[in-house]
Design a protein around this motif. Structure first.
Motif, PDB file in Angstrom:
ATOM      1  N   ASP A  58      30.061  -4.595 -89.064  1.00 45.60           N
ATOM      2  CA  ASP A  58      29.829  -5.534 -88.050  1.00 45.60           C
ATOM      3  C   ASP A  58      28.808  -6.419 -88.535  1.00 45.60           C
ATOM      4  OD1 ASP A  58      31.355  -4.444 -85.766  1.00 45.60           O
ATOM      5  OD2 ASP A  58      30.012  -3.127 -85.295  1.00 45.60           O
ATOM      6  N   GLN A  59      28.906  -7.756 -88.322  1.00 46.05           N
ATOM      7  CA  GLN A  59      27.766  -8.665 -88.847  1.00 46.05           C
ATOM      8  C   GLN A  59      27.177  -9.794 -87.956  1.00 46.05           C
ATOM      9  OE1 GLN A  59      29.185 -11.255 -92.227  1.00 46.05           O
ATOM     10  NE2 GLN A  59      27.730 -12.717 -91.599  1.00 46.05           N
ATOM     11  N   CYS A  60      25.700  -9.929 -87.970  1.00 44.54           N
ATOM     12  CA  CYS A  60      25.050 -10.523 -86.934  1.00 44.54           C
ATOM     13  C   CYS A  60      24.061 -11.390 -87.778  1.00 44.54           C
ATOM     14  CB  CYS A  60      24.729  -9.950 -86.041  1.00 44.54           C
ATOM     15  SG  CYS A  60      23.412 -10.922 -84.816  1.00 44.54           S
ATOM     16  N   ASP A  61      24.000 -12.652 -87.925  1.00 46.14           N
ATOM     17  CA  ASP A  61      22.989 -13.431 -88.554  1.00 46.14           C
ATOM     18  C   ASP A  61      22.066 -13.959 -87.412  1.00 46.14           C
ATOM     19  OD1 ASP A  61      24.365 -12.883 -90.922  1.00 46.14           O
ATOM     20  OD2 ASP A  61      25.283 -14.765 -90.884  1.00 46.14           O
ATOM     21  N   ARG A  62      20.791 -13.928 -87.866  1.00 48.59           N
ATOM     22  CA  ARG A  62      19.915 -14.351 -86.907  1.00 48.59           C
ATOM     23  C   ARG A  62      18.494 -15.032 -87.650  1.00 48.59           C
ATOM     24  NH1 ARG A  62      17.458 -10.221 -82.668  1.00 48.59           N
ATOM     25  NH2 ARG A  62      16.187  -9.807 -84.380  1.00 48.59           N
ATOM     26  N   VAL A  63      18.171 -16.183 -87.175  1.00 57.56           N
ATOM     27  CA  VAL A  63      17.042 -16.742 -87.742  1.00 57.56           C
ATOM     28  C   VAL A  63      15.920 -16.631 -86.549  1.00 57.56           C
ATOM     29  CG1 VAL A  63      16.041 -18.621 -88.973  1.00 57.56           C
ATOM     30  CG2 VAL A  63      18.278 -17.948 -89.694  1.00 57.56           C
ATOM     31  N   GLU A  64      14.802 -16.303 -86.751  1.00 56.67           N
ATOM     32  CA  GLU A  64      13.797 -16.496 -85.903  1.00 56.67           C
ATOM     33  C   GLU A  64      12.713 -17.466 -86.294  1.00 56.67           C
ATOM     34  OE1 GLU A  64      12.105 -12.718 -84.380  1.00 56.67           O
ATOM     35  OE2 GLU A  64      14.344 -11.856 -84.572  1.00 56.67           O
TER      36      GLU A  64
END
Length: 64
Positions: A58-64
């Motif tokens: 499972d892939q999740c990209d996140r930029v905070e």
């Protein structure tokens, strides 16, 4: 220690402070490749980290 953490430790790479320059499935669709850049000594440089025989992820990209 997990195999991934052991690999990073053995090559004097940080476990959490490096730049991910690119990532994605290899051309044949089985392996997953990370291009990481380490800006700190003693292992300064760009590396390809390949996770082989990836069956499911499972892939999740996140930029905070």
């Amino acid at each position: 220690m997990s195999p991934l953490l052991q690999l990073l430790h053995d090559h004097h790479l940080p476990t959490d402070d490096f730049g991910v320059m690119g990532h994605g499935l290899a051309d044949h669709g089985r392996d997953y490749v990370f291009e990481i850049e380490n800006c700190f000594d003693p292992a300064r440089g760009t590396y390809l980290l390949t996770l082989t025989h990836v069956v499911e992820f499972d892939q999740c990209d996140r930029v905070e």
